[in-house]
Each structure stands twice: as structure tokens, then as C-alpha cells.
Design a protein around this motif. Structure first.
Motif, PDB file in Angstrom:
ATOM      1  N   ASP A   3       0.988  -1.277   0.031  1.00  0.00           N
ATOM      2  CA  ASP A   3      -0.066  -0.068  -0.196  1.00  0.00           C
ATOM      3  C   ASP A   3       0.810   1.100   0.130  1.00  0.00           C
ATOM      4  O   ASP A   3       1.712   1.433   0.927  1.00  0.00           O
ATOM      5  CB  ASP A   3      -0.877   0.153   1.178  1.00  0.00           C
ATOM      6  CG  ASP A   3      -1.780   1.108   1.314  1.00  0.00           C
ATOM      7  OD1 ASP A   3      -2.248   2.009   0.228  1.00  0.00           O
ATOM      8  OD2 ASP A   3      -2.394   1.490   2.432  1.00  0.00           O
ATOM      9  N   LEU A   4       0.762   1.984  -1.161  1.00  0.00           N
ATOM     10  CA  LEU A   4       1.640   3.138  -1.358  1.00  0.00           C
ATOM     11  C   LEU A   4       0.516   4.507  -1.059  1.00  0.00           C
ATOM     12  O   LEU A   4       1.185   5.503  -1.677  1.00  0.00           O
ATOM     13  CB  LEU A   4       2.409   3.184  -2.539  1.00  0.00           C
ATOM     14  CG  LEU A   4       3.337   2.040  -2.685  1.00  0.00           C
ATOM     15  CD1 LEU A   4       3.914   1.922  -4.139  1.00  0.00           C
ATOM     16  CD2 LEU A   4       4.409   2.008  -1.749  1.00  0.00           C
ATOM     17  N   SER A   5      -0.379   4.308  -0.548  1.00  0.00           N
ATOM     18  CA  SER A   5      -1.367   5.501  -0.783  1.00  0.00           C
ATOM     19  C   SER A   5      -0.963   6.458   0.337  1.00  0.00           C
ATOM     20  O   SER A   5      -1.504   7.770   0.232  1.00  0.00           O
ATOM     21  CB  SER A   5      -2.906   5.067  -0.469  1.00  0.00           C
ATOM     22  OG  SER A   5      -2.892   4.266   0.902  1.00  0.00           O
ATOM     23  N   GLY A   6      -0.368   6.073   1.389  1.00  0.00           N
ATOM     24  CA  GLY A   6      -0.381   7.389   2.547  1.00  0.00           C
ATOM     25  C   GLY A   6       1.109   8.074   2.120  1.00  0.00           C
ATOM     26  O   GLY A   6       1.757   7.882   1.292  1.00  0.00           O
ATOM     27  N   ASP A   7       1.305   8.900   3.323  1.00  0.00           N
ATOM     28  CA  ASP A   7       2.689   9.585   3.417  1.00  0.00           C
ATOM     29  C   ASP A   7       3.799   8.663   3.612  1.00  0.00           C
ATOM     30  O   ASP A   7       4.809   8.932   3.018  1.00  0.00           O
ATOM     31  CB  ASP A   7       2.665  10.790   4.265  1.00  0.00           C
ATOM     32  CG  ASP A   7       1.557  11.853   3.859  1.00  0.00           C
ATOM     33  OD1 ASP A   7       1.138  11.984   2.723  1.00  0.00           O
ATOM     34  OD2 ASP A   7       1.295  12.741   4.728  1.00  0.00           O
ATOM     35  N   GLU A   8       3.385   7.650   4.595  1.00  0.00           N
ATOM     36  CA  GLU A   8       4.605   6.772   4.730  1.00  0.00           C
ATOM     37  C   GLU A   8       3.961   5.120   4.436  1.00  0.00           C
ATOM     38  O   GLU A   8       2.647   5.240   4.498  1.00  0.00           O
ATOM     39  CB  GLU A   8       4.792   6.929   6.171  1.00  0.00           C
ATOM     40  CG  GLU A   8       5.286   8.135   6.657  1.00  0.00           C
ATOM     41  CD  GLU A   8       5.602   8.167   8.147  1.00  0.00           C
ATOM     42  OE1 GLU A   8       5.772   7.028   8.780  1.00  0.00           O
ATOM     43  OE2 GLU A   8       5.703   9.260   8.707  1.00  0.00           O
ATOM     44  N   PHE A   9       4.869   4.450   3.987  1.00  0.00           N
ATOM     45  CA  PHE A   9       4.348   3.092   3.796  1.00  0.00           C
ATOM     46  C   PHE A   9       5.538   2.326   4.607  1.00  0.00           C
ATOM     47  O   PHE A   9       6.843   2.412   4.597  1.00  0.00           O
ATOM     48  CB  PHE A   9       4.241   2.787   2.583  1.00  0.00           C
ATOM     49  CG  PHE A   9       5.616   2.945   1.629  1.00  0.00           C
ATOM     50  CD1 PHE A   9       6.270   1.461   1.572  1.00  0.00           C
ATOM     51  CD2 PHE A   9       6.065   4.026   1.211  1.00  0.00           C
ATOM     52  CE1 PHE A   9       7.678   1.685   0.766  1.00  0.00           C
ATOM     53  CE2 PHE A   9       7.073   3.962   0.364  1.00  0.00           C
ATOM     54  CZ  PHE A   9       7.992   2.795   0.270  1.00  0.00           C
ATOM     55  N   MET A  10       4.779   1.045   4.854  1.00  0.00           N
ATOM     56  CA  MET A  10       5.824  -0.076   5.350  1.00  0.00           C
ATOM     57  C   MET A  10       5.568  -1.338   4.758  1.00  0.00           C
ATOM     58  O   MET A  10       4.545  -1.641   4.232  1.00  0.00           O
ATOM     59  CB  MET A  10       5.655  -0.230   6.895  1.00  0.00           C
ATOM     60  CG  MET A  10       5.778   0.864   7.802  1.00  0.00           C
ATOM     61  SD  MET A  10       5.723   0.732   9.673  1.00  0.00           S
ATOM     62  CE  MET A  10       7.067  -0.489   9.801  1.00  0.00           C
ATOM     63  N   LEU A  11       6.666  -2.203   4.474  1.00  0.00           N
ATOM     64  CA  LEU A  11       6.525  -3.422   3.908  1.00  0.00           C
ATOM     65  C   LEU A  11       5.930  -4.389   4.921  1.00  0.00           C
ATOM     66  O   LEU A  11       6.401  -4.198   6.216  1.00  0.00           O
ATOM     67  CB  LEU A  11       7.941  -3.954   3.333  1.00  0.00           C
ATOM     68  CG  LEU A  11       8.118  -3.170   2.187  1.00  0.00           C
ATOM     69  CD1 LEU A  11       9.745  -3.434   1.729  1.00  0.00           C
ATOM     70  CD2 LEU A  11       7.503  -3.267   0.917  1.00  0.00           C
ATOM     71  N   PRO A  12       5.275  -5.181   4.638  1.00  0.00           N
ATOM     72  CA  PRO A  12       5.242  -6.352   5.712  1.00  0.00           C
ATOM     73  C   PRO A  12       6.036  -6.822   6.285  1.00  0.00           C
ATOM     74  O   PRO A  12       7.267  -7.139   5.805  1.00  0.00           O
ATOM     75  CB  PRO A  12       4.247  -7.458   4.843  1.00  0.00           C
ATOM     76  CG  PRO A  12       4.180  -7.061   3.482  1.00  0.00           C
ATOM     77  CD  PRO A  12       5.160  -5.774   3.219  1.00  0.00           C
ATOM     78  N   GLU A  13       5.994  -7.215   7.674  1.00  0.00           N
ATOM     79  CA  GLU A  13       7.130  -7.838   8.458  1.00  0.00           C
ATOM     80  C   GLU A  13       7.661  -9.381   8.042  1.00  0.00           C
ATOM     81  O   GLU A  13       8.621  -9.906   8.441  1.00  0.00           O
ATOM     82  CB  GLU A  13       7.008  -7.909   9.868  1.00  0.00           C
ATOM     83  CG  GLU A  13       6.926  -6.252  10.563  1.00  0.00           C
ATOM     84  CD  GLU A  13       6.588  -6.489  12.102  1.00  0.00           C
ATOM     85  OE1 GLU A  13       6.972  -7.609  12.650  1.00  0.00           O
ATOM     86  OE2 GLU A  13       6.144  -5.446  12.620  1.00  0.00           O
TER      87      GLU A  13
END
Length: 57
Positions: A17-27
């Protein structure tokens, strides 16, 4: 010379998900799970806890 691309891996196809200001890859990736290693996901723990030896009281 033509450049040869490496084959795609399951990690290349996971949704991110790249929709927000920050994104995280799954752990954890699919390959890092029991199912990814070809193991069954059903648990045998309940049966093992119920099936105790008689001397356990």
C-alpha cells in the motif's frame, strides 16, 4: 547484448500500500511462513495437550 531479467519471485508480487505519506513493507513474507515452506498450517497442539500419559495425573 540483450539484458536478461531474472525470474519473478513471490515477493515481487506481494501487494504494498503506497497510498499514505509513509508506507511499510510487511514484516513477514509468504515465503517466511510454514505454508511457504510447504508445511501444513493445522495445529496438533490441542490433541497433544489432551493426550497426556496416565502418570501425569
Amino acid at each position: 547484448m540483450n539484458r536478461v531479467e531474472p525470474p519473478a519471485t513471490p515477493d515481487d508480487e506481494r501487494p504494498v500500500d503506497l497510498s499514505g505519506d509513509e508506507f511499510m513493507l510487511p514484516e513477514q513474507t509468504r515465503d517466511d511462513t510454514d505454508r511457504g515452506w510447504g508445511e501444513r498450517t493445522d495445529s496438533n497442539d490441542d490433541r497433544l495437550w489432551e493426550d497426556v500419559p496416565p502418570h501425569w495425573g
